[in-house]
Design an enzyme around this catalytic site. Structure first.
Site, PDB file in Angstrom:
ATOM      1  CG  ASN A   1      35.358 -50.721  55.370  1.00 18.41           C
ATOM      2  OD1 ASN A   1      35.553 -51.926  55.314  1.00 18.41           O
ATOM      3  ND2 ASN A   1      36.325 -49.861  55.283  1.00 18.41           N
TER       4      ASN A   1
ATOM      5  CG  HIS B   1      34.634 -50.401  60.533  1.00 22.50           C
ATOM      6  ND1 HIS B   1      35.069 -51.230  59.533  1.00 22.50           N
ATOM      7  CD2 HIS B   1      34.977 -49.146  60.159  1.00 22.50           C
ATOM      8  CE1 HIS B   1      35.671 -50.508  58.591  1.00 22.50           C
ATOM      9  NE2 HIS B   1      35.626 -49.243  58.961  1.00 22.50           N
TER      10      HIS B   1
END
Ligand SMILES: Cc1cc2nc3c(=O)[nH]c(=O)nc-3n(C[C@H](O)[C@H](O)[C@H](O)COP(=O)(O)OP(=O)(O)OC[C@H]3O[C@@H](n4cnc5c(N)ncnc54)[C@H](O)[C@@H]3O)c2cc1C
Length: 506
Positions: A482, A444
Site C-alpha cells: 500500500n 492505490h
C-alpha cells in the site's frame, strides 16, 4: 506513546480570510496531501512556503479521526465538501480520493508498510538510500504505531495465511518482505487517526503558511525567449474569489495534488498533449505527450463471508498481510461490518494502464475523466487468480473454522456474501470470470505525471523551469505494498533533496 499535537493549526487559514501581506514565496506547494504536507514542512525549515489545499481541516470530524468509523467515513461522501470525494472511472468502477488537509492519508485505512526494492529500482529516482532511511524515520516517529496486538479476526487470518504457505512468518515489520507479517498503522492504540497533517507541526513558524478551501485553478508561467518558467498559481476560495500568488526568484511551484489532481492541473495550465489541449481550447504552453498517461489502479478482489457470530462492530484497520512478492498481497479488513469480513487480494504489480483526460477546461473542481483498463494485461489476471487460489487455501485453515456455519448434520460450511469463490479453484476460466466480476479498487491508483516521461528523476517537469511534481502521479509502478508510507517518505525526501540542490547551487 505519541500524543495528538494540533500545533499545525497555527499555520492554517481559510482562504476567504487569507490576505497575503507579500504574495511572493520561495515555494508554492499545491495540494496539502500525503506527500504535500511533509514536503511543505521540510522546505519551510529554510524557505518561505505557501501550501494550498482545496479541502478543509478535519481534526474535529469523528468520521475522519476515529478508526471505528471507517465504514461510516465512506458514507459521509457528498458532491461538494466532504473530506473524501467519490468518482467513477470510465471502467464503471466507483473510487475515492481525499479532499481534506492531509489528503488521502486522512481518509484511508491506516495500513503502513514501506515500499520495496523493486519499486525503488524502477522508480526513475537515483535514490540516496541513507537519506531515504532518515526520511522514513522522520515520518514514523510522528505518525506510525507498532501495536502488536491483533483482534480475533486478524489473528485467525494470520494463521490462515501461514497455513496457505505464505511463509516465512516475519512477525512485525514495516518492510515489504515475502511471507506473512503484521505491519504498522497510522491509528494509535485508542483508534485515533494520525496523518500527513501531523507532519505540518514540524514546519517552521514564520516560514510556513497553509491555506485551506482554496482550489488551485492553474499554474502561471513566465516566458523568456525559449525558456518557460512557472511563476505562480491562481486559486479560488469558497466564495469564488480568485487570487494570484507568485514565486520569488529561484523559487518553484510544486504540484502535490495527487494522481488525479496533478495531471489535471498541468492540462488546465496548457502542459500536455497538444491535440488534447487544442480539442479543449486550452492555449498550449508546452507539448508534453505523456501528461495523463500510464494511469494504473491495482485491482482488488475480495471473498466475503457472513460470520455465524457478530464480529465486534468496533472496527479495526488491516494490519495482517500475506505477501507473494511481485504478484499479490492479501489483507483482511474486519472493519467493514459486524457480520462479515472479507479477505482481499491486491495485484501488487499491475501492468494494465489507462489514461486521464479533462472533463472541463474551465474548472479544477470538476473531476477529470479517468480509465484504468483493469485486467487488460493478462499478467494481471494471472496475479488475481494466484491471489484468489491462496485465499481458497486460507479459508480451509482450521483457524477459520470458527467462521463457518454448522448444518443440522454437523457439517461445517461458509456462507459467502455476494459471489461464492468457485468450488474448484484450479478452474482458470471460472477463476478469471470471478476476477473480472468482482474487481474493485483498493484506492492505490497512480500515474499521470510519471517519472522519466513527464518529470526527470529530480521531480522536475521536463521542458519547464521552476515546476516539479511530488506525489503518486509520478509513480512508474506500484510500491508493491500500500502506497502511503512511500508517499509520506517521498514528500520528506524530495524536500531534503531540493534543499540540498539549492545549497549546492549557492
Ligand atoms: C479510501 C482509501 C483507503 C486507502 N487505504 C490505504 C491504506 O490503508 N494504506 C495505504 O498505504 N494507502 C491507502 N490508500 C492510498 C493512499 O492513501 C494514497 O495513495 C495516498 O494518500 C496518495 O497520496 P498523494 O500525496 O499522492 O495524494 P493525496 O494524499 O490524495 O493528496 C492530494 C491533495 O491535493 C489536493 N488537491 C487536489 N487538487 C487540488 C487543487 N486543484 N487545488 C488544491 N488542492 C488540490 C487534494 O484535496 C488532496 O488533499 C487509501 C486511499 C483511499 C482513498
Amino acid at each position: 506513546m505519541l500524543c495528538a499535537d494540533l500545533s499545525y493549526l497555527k499555520f492554517v487559514k481559510d482562504a476567504t480570510t487569507f490576505l497575503p501581506e507579500d504574495n511572493h514565496y520561495d515555494y508554492i506547494v499545491v495540494g496539502g496531501g500525503t506527500a504535500g504536507c511533509p514536503l511543505a514542512a521540510t522546505l519551510s525549515e529554510n524557505y518561505t512556503v505557501l501550501l494550498i489545499e482545496r479541502g478543509g481541516d478535519a481534526h474535529t470530524n469523528p468520521y475522519v479521526m476515529r478508526e471505528e468509523n471507517l465504514l461510516d467515513n465512506a458514507l459521509q461522501i457528498n458532491d461538494k465538501d466532504s473530506p473524501a470525494e467519490s468518482f467513477t472511472s470510465e471502467d464503471g468502477i466507483p473510487n475515492i480520493r481525499g479532499r481534506v488537509l492531509g489528503g488521502s492519508s486522512m481518509v484511508n485505512f491506516g495500513f503502513y508498510s514501506r515500499g520495496d526494492d523493486d519499486f525503488y529500482n524502477r522508480s526513475g529516482i537515483d535514490w540516496d538510500f541513507d537519506m531515504q532511511k532518515t526520511a522514513y524515520e522522520w515520518i514514523e516517529e510522528t505518525v506510525v504505531f507498532r501495536k502488536n496486538e491483533l483482534n480475533l479476526f486478524q489473528s485467525s487470518v494470520r494463521e490462515a495465511l501461514l497455513h496457505a504457505d505464505l511463509k516465512p512468518d516475519n512477525g512485525f515489520t514495516l518492510d515489504h518482505e515475502g511471507g506473512t507479517k503484521t505491519t504498522g498503522s497510522t491509528f494509535d492504540a485508542t483508534g485515533r487517526r494520525y496523518g500527513a497533517v501531523e507532519l505540518l507541526n514540524k514546519g517552521k513558524p514564520g516560514n510556513l503558511q497553509v491555506i485551506i478551501n482554496a482550489t488551485v485553478e492553474r499554474v502561471l508561467f513566465n516566458s523568456y525567449s525559449t525558456d518557460i518558467s512557472a511563476a505562480g498559481v491562481i486559486y479560488k476560495d469558497s466564495n469564488g474569489r480568485s487570487q494570484q500568488v507568485q514565486v520569488r526568484r529561484n523559487g518553484e511551484v510544486i504540484l502535490s495534488a495527487g494522481a488525479l489532481g496533478s495531471p489535471q492541473l498541468l492540462l488546465l495550465s496548457g502542459v500536455g498533449p497538444s491535440s488534447d489541449l487544442a480539442s479543449m481550447n486550452i492555449p498550449l504552453v508546452h507539448h508534453q505527450p505523456f501528461v495523463g498517461q500510464f494511469m494504473i489502479d491495482p485491482p482488488l478482489n475480495q471473498v466475503s463471508f457472513i460470520s455465524p457470530f457478530p464480529i465486534p462492530i468496533k472496527g479495526s484497520s488491516d494490519r495482517t498481510v500475506g505477501i507473494q512478492k511481485n504478484l499479490y498481497i492479501i489483507e483482511a479488513v474486519s472493519a467493514i461490518a459486524s457480520f462479515f469480513s472479507p479477505a482481499i487480494t491486491k495485484t501488487s504489480r499491475p501492468m494494465s494502464s489507462g489514461s486521464l483526460k479533462l472533463a472541463s477546461a474551465k474548472s479544477a473542481s470538476i473531476t477529470p475523466r479517468v480509465r484504468f483498463n483493469y485486467f487488460a494485461d493478462s499478467r494481471d489476471i494471472s496475479a488475481c487468480i494466484s491471489g484468489l487460489q491462496t485465499i481458497g487455501k486460507m479459508i480451509r485453515s482450521p483457524s477459520m473454522d470458527q467462521y463457518k456455519f454448522v448444518d443440522k448434520d454437523g457439517n461445517k460450511y461458509y456462507q459467502f456474501l455476494g459471489l461464492s469463490l468457485p468450488e474448484n479453484i484450479s478452474d482458470r476460466s471460472k477463476m478469471e470470470s470471478y476476477c473480472r466480476r468482482t474487481v474493485a479498487p483498493i484506492y492505490h491508483y497512480h500515474g499521470g505525471c510519471t517519472m522519466k516521461k513527464v518529470t526527470d528523476g529530480d521531480f522536475k517537469v521536463t521542458g519547464i523551469k521552476a515546476l516539479r511534481v511530488v506525489d503518486g502521479s509520478t509513480f512508474v509502478a506500484s510500491p508493491g505494498t500500500n502506497p502511503q508510507a512511500t508517499l509520506l517518505m517521498m514528500g520528506r525526501y524530495a524536500g531534503l533533496k531540493i534543499r540540498e540542490e539549492r545549497i549546492r547551487q549557492g
